[in-house]
Design an enzyme around this catalytic site. Sequence first.
Site, short mmCIF file in Angstrom:
data_model
loop_
_atom_site.label_atom_id
_atom_site.label_comp_id
_atom_site.label_asym_id
_atom_site.label_seq_id
_atom_site.Cartn_x
_atom_site.Cartn_y
_atom_site.Cartn_z
N SER A 3 0.91 -1.53 -0.24
CA SER A 3 -0.22 -0.14 -0.18
C SER A 3 0.81 1.46 0.07
CB SER A 3 -1.05 -0.19 1.10
OG SER A 3 -0.32 -0.01 2.82
N HIS B 11 5.82 1.51 3.17
CA HIS B 11 6.27 1.65 4.73
C HIS B 11 6.86 0.14 5.39
CE1 HIS B 11 6.95 5.74 5.57
NE2 HIS B 11 5.57 5.78 4.41
N GLY C 298 1.18 4.51 4.13
CA GLY C 298 0.04 3.71 4.01
C GLY C 298 -1.35 3.34 4.68
N GLY D 240 -3.11 0.93 4.33
CA GLY D 240 -3.82 -0.50 4.07
C GLY D 240 -3.01 -1.26 5.42
N HIS E 297 -0.43 -0.04 7.53
CA HIS E 297 -0.94 0.37 9.40
C HIS E 297 -2.29 -0.07 9.56
CE1 HIS E 297 -0.45 3.88 11.60
NE2 HIS E 297 -1.73 4.32 12.00
N HIS F 294 11.34 10.37 23.79
CA HIS F 294 12.96 10.55 22.82
C HIS F 294 14.50 9.99 23.33
CE1 HIS F 294 10.47 10.31 18.71
NE2 HIS F 294 9.92 11.40 19.74
N TYR G 16 6.17 -2.38 13.91
CA TYR G 16 7.67 -2.73 13.90
C TYR G 16 7.88 -3.75 13.27
CZ TYR G 16 7.03 2.26 16.02
OH TYR G 16 6.50 3.49 16.89
#
Length: 541
Positions: free
Chosen positions: A115, A118, A185, A187, A189, A298, A484
């Site tokens: 998608s 990523h 994308g 999808g 995600h 972070h 991830y």
Amino acid sequence: MIESLRISCFHLSLTIFLLVLLHVSYALVTSDSVYDTFLHCLQKHTNESDQVSNIIYAQTNANYSTVLRNYIRNARFNTSSTRKPLLIVTPSLESQVGATVVCSQTIGIQLRIRSGGHDFEGISYVSYNAPFIILDMFNFKSITVDTDDESVWVQVGATLGELYYSIWEKSKVHGFPAGVCSTVGVGGHISGGGYGTMMRKFGLTIDNVLDAKIVDVNGNVLDRKSMGEDLFWAIRGGGGASFGVVLSYKLKLVPVPETVSVFSFETILDRNTMTTDIVYRWQEVAPNIDNALFMRLHLKPVNSMVRKREKTIIASIMALYLGKAKQLISLLEEEFPELDLKKNDCTEMSWIDSVLWWNGFAVGTSPHALLNRNLNSAGFLKRKSDYIQKLISKDGLEWVFKKMIESGKTGLALSPYGGRMSQISASETPFPHRAGNLYKIEYSVNWEEEGEEAEKNYITQIRRLYSYMTPFVSKNPRSAFLNYRDLDIGISSNDENSYEDGKVYGLKYFNDNFYRLVKVKTAVDPHNFFRNEQSIPTLPK
């Protein structure tokens, strides 16, 4: 002894023979006949003789490389040695998706579904052990917002940025709880779980899915009613690509105030004696504070400005509060006074502007920037994940900081849970990491240098830090987050051992929900057509 040597030699010869056979087989299926056979099949199943050829890209097509690279988001999988797809299919109609599924099975070639690209390990566009075709869904990008119904239908090839923009166009008091990165994308995600800055208030992306449309292994288009609740459950966090081709999701919009507030805060270990105290206190506060406040922490190794040629740790907090700055400061003064934030440290803005801010855009940037898909812009990266269920002591944090500095460049992003996340049952969706988890860790390393040596160096760094963190993270299993993607935690060769292979990574991603996912998979795709290196396996025969 001699007999053992003969057996070893036989096995070596057999291995060499099989490798040669695999190479020859791959060479054969890369011939032009694959394109012709697939095209003929697609025409037969779509009745689009003139149009369907425009959606297929063979390796000899002048636009093949551009189409392939546009949605490669990790440069590790954009090298000359990376296995390339025989064909790329770019459908725009549901019938074309169904025909692609049928025809891929007819010619016996594996299908990968992409998608937004990523997927951190690239398995939506790379196959490590077999010839394959990419079904690239980037043309499936329709978004229909219904403010009266407070819902939105979004196709899987749309980006999160496009989804947010479309909601903003129709309403200034609605939003949606999904990820920070605007080019992701929809999808992948959603099917992997999906989380973002409003998850403590509204839960994960999958907790706000009302309906879906999917193409099954037979090429049929199903909605929630016709697919049944088991399959609908599975594609909300169990990885849609294991069960079919998800076409679209119907999502529940959530209310957002006209004014929200953001702030960023940072402290450097070698310049502030309170840094460790602040990080420790963050662990106590962030998962337990008002649900309207999300504070991500972070941690990153940086060059010291105090001691030359040495490194230190910078700790930074990025936050979204669903309310005005005055309320936020009052809350922090009571719950987190160590930050010593003042009202002018916060910025008030609309929800859509906060989306831009989290994406790294300057304050005042037009929401139109969310429509940029940023094509063919991959860098080198590796990601890993963990869950923290008990506070890390101050001594423990100091030790972690030391190991981060020793390990190199790897940073940590800590996202707090609590709130709505703790109120949803671990079995409500395939995503099990709910109550009991204080926060999630994302290990992150990026680099610019090309070549195997650089890749080996940086991946060794992140793996080393991951190993150092073992005493502090969840156990039995050591859990991980599907969005991830991390092949280090286990892979499947999709052979007779696929169930046992899948159990290794499956229990880490899904805990006990893995067993229900396997049952759903076996029911809807018994021959395991929809598979990849970390797909849900079928039950052993």
